[in-house]
Design an enzyme around this catalytic site. Structure first.
Site, PDB file in Angstrom:
ATOM      1  CE  LYS A 264      59.309  56.416 -54.647  1.00  0.00           C
ATOM      2  NZ  LYS A 264      59.003  55.851 -53.325  1.00  0.00           N
TER       3      LYS A 264
ATOM      4  CG  ASP B 241      51.870  51.803 -50.072  1.00  0.00           C
ATOM      5  OD1 ASP B 241      51.511  52.870 -50.590  1.00  0.00           O
ATOM      6  OD2 ASP B 241      52.812  51.739 -49.252  1.00  0.00           O
TER       7      ASP B 241
ATOM      8  CB  SER C 248      51.764  61.488 -44.847  1.00  0.00           C
ATOM      9  OG  SER C 248      52.649  60.396 -44.737  1.00  0.00           O
TER      10      SER C 248
END
Length: 431
Positions: free
Chosen positions: A410, A309, A164
């Protein structure tokens, strides 16, 4: 909560893109790390940004919101001593604040989501902080994590970027506040370099000086700096909008999404290029993406590391494309709220999609005729999975029922409301 998604032939209308979660959390963090009062216009409201709100308050920031404006009086490099922090299910918030917590004597990050964030590894950041005079107790690299700091030191720091980019971003936020100058070397590969670019953009906007190599693998950060109190404006969010645009692409549609800057540094801006390559009729002018979908898509191949994403939403569109699509260099999807390759593809198969996985690839054999659907599927507590599966349900023959759909909050609490406002047939029900 279940989302019952019924086949929907056409979508029409206009949506204001929600504000960017990534920029909101970063602006809040630099506001908290500043000496003085910062202003943030149009901050995002989601579980992730709410986690950052909650935690920086716990650490001593004064935060006030009125309408679309947030003001933050920061704590600089002197957060309030606090015993526990609860970041909920927000991985980026956890990782950013692990470095900030190094300024505190002892802080424990609790494990509130053992089946999601609790399964994610943080070893690389733990190892980097260990090089900085910070002692850390942890559960094999996972939550709960206790940071014993108080006197972190700069110098030469190595951090892996394999899993990450958030580990690197975390260090970039805190090292300017150290007494010593720092040099950060990224080991191995660096995932999601575009997102590191967002971190650097925000840090520099806040008055911090640093040098970065062209490949973003080496950094020199002078110490003894201060974050300046500034005013920031949050741009519209491409990752959340990707699912709206995918839904418009797979149906007959006339949909406009506003507040999406053409020159944005968000990597997920690449969804415009992906959809164009799929032959989706769209224009992007003056911050407005206008899709006139006809549901006729062609297969594509893209490096997904640039728009992490939004990959799942583009895969959902590719399910209905003619030909075989391939999204490669996406192994970091395995280390999110769930394994976004294996878990997501298992649910797509239940819906009738023809998909394959490799360690770092998603391969989609498109079905322009549509998929059968008519099943109940698992969201794996993951907001991106929920949004992408909804797109598939809209184009399926018998619809889909998505369990645990409330976890969409979220990042995008208004997602189902926005979809229904443009004609999507979605019903929410108790489980």
């Amino acid at each position: 909560m279940k989302a019952i998604v019924r086949p929907t032939a056409a979508l029409q209308g206009e949506i204001n893109a929600l504000s960017s979660k990534n920029y909101t959390t970063r602006y809040m963090l630099v506001g908290a790390l500043a000496d003085g009062t910062s202003t943030i216009r149009f901050p995002a409201h989601s579980e992730d940004s709410d986690a950052m709100r909650r935690c920086i308050r716990d650490l001593g920031a004064d935060l006030i919101e009125e309408g679309d404006t947030m003001t933050i009086r920061g704590f600089g490099r002197h957060p309030k001593p606090v015993r526990e922090l609860n970041v909920g299910n927000a991985g980026a918030v956890l990782r950013f604040l692990m470095s900030v917590a190094a300024f505190c004597p002892e802080v424990t990050f609790v494990n509130a989501y053992p089946d999601s964030l609790g399964k994610r590894p943080h070893d690389d950041l733990i190892a980097a902080l260990g090089q900085m005079n910070v002692s850390i107790d942890h559960n094999n690299g996972k939550l709960p994590i206790t940071i014993r700091g108080g006197h972190p030191k700069g110098g030469r720091i190595q951090v892996s970027g394999n899993v990450s980019s958030q580990f690197l971003s975390s260090l970039l936020f805190m090292t300017p506040l150290l007494d010593e100058d720092s040099e950060i070397e990224v080991l191995h590969d660096l995932k999601s370099k575009v997102v590191v670019g967002q971190t650097l953009e925000v840090i520099r906007q806040a008055g911090i000086r640093l040098e970065s190599s062209d490949d973003l693998m080496h950094y020199r950060i002078p110490g003894r700096q201060r974050y300046e109190a500034k005013e920031y404006v949050v741009q519209g969010d491409y990752p959340g909008s990707a699912a709206i645009l995918a839904a418009a692409a797979v149906t007959r549609s006339d949909v406009r999404v506003l507040r999406l800057e053409e020159a944005s540094k968000q990597g997920e801006r690449a969804v415009i290029d992906v959809l164009r390559a799929m032959n989706v009729p769209l224009t992007h002018e003056n911050g407005i993406v206008h899709v006139r979908g006809d549901g006729k898509l062609k297969a594509v191949e893209f490096d997904g590391d640039h728009f992490t994403d939004a990959v799942l939403a583009m895969v959902a569109a590719a399910v209905f494309a003619e030909g075989t699509s391939r999204f490669y260099n996406v192994e970091n999807l395995r280390y999110k709220e769930c394994d976004r390759i294996t878990d997501y593809l298992n649910e797509l198969r239940k819906a009738g999609a023809d998909v394959e996985e490799r360690q770092s690839e998603i391969i989609v054999h498109g079905k322009p005729e549509g998929v059968e659907g008519g099943v109940e599927i698992d969201a794996h507590f993951d907001h991106r999975v929920i949004m992408a599966l909804t797109v598939v349900g809209l184009r399926s023959k018998r619809g889909l029922t998505i369990r645990d759909a409330h976890h969409v909050a979220k990042s995008y609490p208004q997602y189902f409301d926005h979809l229904r406002s443009i004609g999507a047939q979605v019903e929410l029900a108790d489980q």
